[in-house]
Design a protein around this motif. Sequence first.
Motif, mmCIF file in Angstrom:
data_model
loop_
_atom_site.group_PDB
_atom_site.id
_atom_site.type_symbol
_atom_site.label_atom_id
_atom_site.label_comp_id
_atom_site.label_asym_id
_atom_site.label_seq_id
_atom_site.Cartn_x
_atom_site.Cartn_y
_atom_site.Cartn_z
ATOM 1 N N GLY A 185 1.603 32.956 -38.270
ATOM 2 C CA GLY A 185 0.801 31.647 -37.847
ATOM 3 C C GLY A 185 0.218 31.732 -36.372
ATOM 4 O O GLY A 185 0.059 33.014 -36.005
ATOM 5 N N PHE A 201 -1.285 25.912 -36.559
ATOM 6 C CA PHE A 201 -0.761 26.687 -37.664
ATOM 7 C C PHE A 201 0.350 27.468 -37.307
ATOM 8 O O PHE A 201 0.472 28.433 -38.033
ATOM 9 C CB PHE A 201 -1.950 27.207 -38.391
ATOM 10 C CG PHE A 201 -2.934 28.528 -37.672
ATOM 11 C CD1 PHE A 201 -2.443 29.650 -37.978
ATOM 12 C CD2 PHE A 201 -3.622 28.055 -36.782
ATOM 13 C CE1 PHE A 201 -2.932 30.792 -37.151
ATOM 14 C CE2 PHE A 201 -4.511 29.034 -36.109
ATOM 15 C CZ PHE A 201 -4.001 30.467 -36.349
ATOM 16 N N ARG A 202 1.087 27.089 -36.597
ATOM 17 C CA ARG A 202 2.591 27.451 -36.122
ATOM 18 C C ARG A 202 3.371 27.659 -37.396
ATOM 19 O O ARG A 202 3.281 26.842 -38.157
ATOM 20 C CB ARG A 202 3.019 26.917 -35.082
ATOM 21 C CG ARG A 202 4.325 27.631 -34.560
ATOM 22 C CD ARG A 202 4.329 28.685 -33.792
ATOM 23 N NE ARG A 202 5.275 29.118 -32.671
ATOM 24 C CZ ARG A 202 5.586 30.513 -32.664
ATOM 25 N NH1 ARG A 202 5.047 31.555 -33.232
ATOM 26 N NH2 ARG A 202 6.760 30.603 -31.895
ATOM 27 N N GLU A 203 4.299 28.498 -37.722
ATOM 28 C CA GLU A 203 5.036 28.540 -38.771
ATOM 29 C C GLU A 203 6.362 27.275 -38.591
ATOM 30 O O GLU A 203 6.404 26.959 -37.461
ATOM 31 C CB GLU A 203 5.855 29.970 -38.584
ATOM 32 C CG GLU A 203 5.212 31.039 -39.104
ATOM 33 C CD GLU A 203 4.521 31.645 -37.541
ATOM 34 O OE1 GLU A 203 4.424 33.041 -37.690
ATOM 35 O OE2 GLU A 203 4.734 31.170 -36.527
ATOM 36 N N GLY A 222 2.136 29.805 -41.667
ATOM 37 C CA GLY A 222 0.979 28.775 -41.606
ATOM 38 C C GLY A 222 -0.434 29.391 -41.534
ATOM 39 O O GLY A 222 -1.467 28.384 -41.461
ATOM 40 N N THR A 223 -0.820 30.511 -41.480
ATOM 41 C CA THR A 223 -2.048 31.335 -40.939
ATOM 42 C C THR A 223 -3.078 30.661 -42.239
ATOM 43 O O THR A 223 -4.289 30.317 -41.962
ATOM 44 C CB THR A 223 -1.905 32.805 -41.100
ATOM 45 O OG1 THR A 223 -1.260 32.944 -40.012
ATOM 46 C CG2 THR A 223 -3.332 33.384 -40.936
ATOM 47 N N ALA A 227 -1.128 22.565 -41.794
ATOM 48 C CA ALA A 227 -1.732 22.710 -40.287
ATOM 49 C C ALA A 227 -2.074 21.413 -39.691
ATOM 50 O O ALA A 227 -2.284 20.406 -40.275
ATOM 51 C CB ALA A 227 -2.765 23.818 -40.430
ATOM 52 N N THR A 246 -2.673 34.498 -32.741
ATOM 53 C CA THR A 246 -2.100 34.405 -33.957
ATOM 54 C C THR A 246 -1.086 35.581 -33.976
ATOM 55 O O THR A 246 -1.204 36.634 -33.163
ATOM 56 C CB THR A 246 -3.100 34.672 -35.022
ATOM 57 O OG1 THR A 246 -2.349 34.837 -36.364
ATOM 58 C CG2 THR A 246 -3.829 35.965 -35.079
ATOM 59 N N ARG A 295 8.400 23.333 -35.588
ATOM 60 C CA ARG A 295 8.021 24.241 -35.302
ATOM 61 C C ARG A 295 8.652 25.008 -33.987
ATOM 62 O O ARG A 295 9.010 24.384 -32.916
ATOM 63 C CB ARG A 295 6.188 23.917 -35.010
ATOM 64 C CG ARG A 295 5.499 23.695 -36.162
ATOM 65 C CD ARG A 295 4.394 22.970 -35.854
ATOM 66 N NE ARG A 295 3.251 23.306 -36.756
ATOM 67 C CZ ARG A 295 3.081 22.542 -37.842
ATOM 68 N NH1 ARG A 295 4.024 21.637 -38.533
ATOM 69 N NH2 ARG A 295 1.962 22.906 -38.512
#
Length: 584
Positions: free
Chosen positions: A97, A114-116, A150-151, A274, A412, A463
Amino acid sequence: MMKYRLFTIPLALLLACSAERPVTSTSRAFEGSLGTPPPKAAAPKLARYAMVVSAHPEASRIGTQILQRGGNAYDAAVAVQFALAVALPAAGNIGGGGFLLYRDRNGSAGSLDFRETAPAAASRDMYLDKQGNVVPGLSTAGPLAVGTPGTVAGMVALHKLMGKLSWPALLQPAVALATRGFPLTAKEAAGLNKTRVDFEKYNPGNVPAYVRPGGGDWQPGDTLRLPELARTLTRIRDQGRAGFYRGETARLLLNEMKRAGGLVSQADLDSYRAKWREPLRGRYRDYDVITMAPPSSGGVALLQMLQMLEPVDLAQAGYHTPLAVHYITEAERRVYADRATYLGDPDFGLVPIQKLLDVDYNRQRAGTMRSRGRATPSSDIVAGANLPSYESNETTHFSIIDALGNAVSCTTTLNGGYGSKVVVPGAGFLLNNEMDDFSVKAGTPNAYGLTGGTANSIAPGKRMLSSMTPTILTHNGKVALVTGTPGGSTIITSVLQSILGIVDYGLNAQQVVTAPRLHHQWMPDLLDVEAGALLPVAQDTLRARGYQLNPALPWGRLDIIHVQPDGTLEGGADPRGDDTALGY
């Protein structure tokens, strides 16, 4: 969008704290007997219209081609992200992410988180034994270390809102790269060889493509082909979000979670989103600063440090002199103490951003710096009073400016190098170990020595706190600097030094990224020093004033774009890695 003014303190009052007599010009400051000469570096890459700076030459090449084909900076960001997932397995990813910051040609700015997230089955004490002690290694490697990725969702969201070219056109270069393979650089070959034992340990019965066929060590120039990853990227190319979070890819991921005892479920994949967030804004000298808001700690910490340093004439103090190092280090240690106490996911509790960026609050914090340039022991520093109570060196960063003037700064990560070391069988991608970025136990340092509190404790869907600090500076209404870096806890201080290098010391982009760095994070009470960062006489002076110097191996991979007054783009690609600046 939040914007914070900076306070002013008379320079004479601040300089009275030092034993040195500051010189009267920037040029003489560099010549001082205690200051390090400006760093020697290769000439920066120059471009007239557009530029991509990333951690791998293949990713920079693909991103630049997208721009030349009529894509915008956001298209290039998608293409670069997926190219890095192929060519930079230590950090590039689809199983991790990150955070993306943008500033468009019309002056508006935004950010994408878009962090995990922690799986629904995660719990606060999941990494503790029956006695309440942290189980070593449980949060840093293997299936339990994995957060919900989240990527892919982030790139889909970016393209949907801001992309210009078709989604398949942006994914196809990464598909082709994984299919045909690419030559390993010396650094990547060494990284894969070093990690081979972990690949074998955490992937029993499934030898991943990252282990050299037939055994033995990878050599620079060997071709790494990733056919399973190519098939996964093909599904994402053809199906978008569903190509990762549903269907065959999700089935393969969930099979591995079930086999190995991981926590990520189909419900976690379905519910992941995200999030578009308002960036933070501040000002330093005559530059406007746009940076990332929580759950990244980077933007808050960066603006706090810039507020504390604004009144200090760093150019006059000199480059890496004891005086300049004193002020920078003391600001850092105070900010990291606040980070440990107050910062976390704003969706799960109060994060007192307004107070942390309050003028009077930071004036008080700066006013506690000791006189005559002496160190304040970290044991004497706690987080600031009267506020509401409440991570890897193998992250990667890229910076992009397109011909229209749109700018992207994106960081990222998988967290640690090669993340959890778990490669999804049949899908060929590495999973993150981001769960270690939570406070596994309040007051216990994580893999990077960062101490956290209850604000960053584990909770389902939460998160984890990050140090990622994608940042854009503007000057007179135009983009002036796009900056960011990997480096775990050192990210924030490296981004700070990139800004100081451009704004205060007048270095060019390649000098900034090449320069040896310094870092302090409150705990442990050590000033990390890269080789060449300080002259011996400066080191002796700092030790005499109470600083504990810690010689450290090189860290971070700053990738920046500096826009010169005439509009020329000046790219700085960090020589610590295989980073590459390309443009036209």
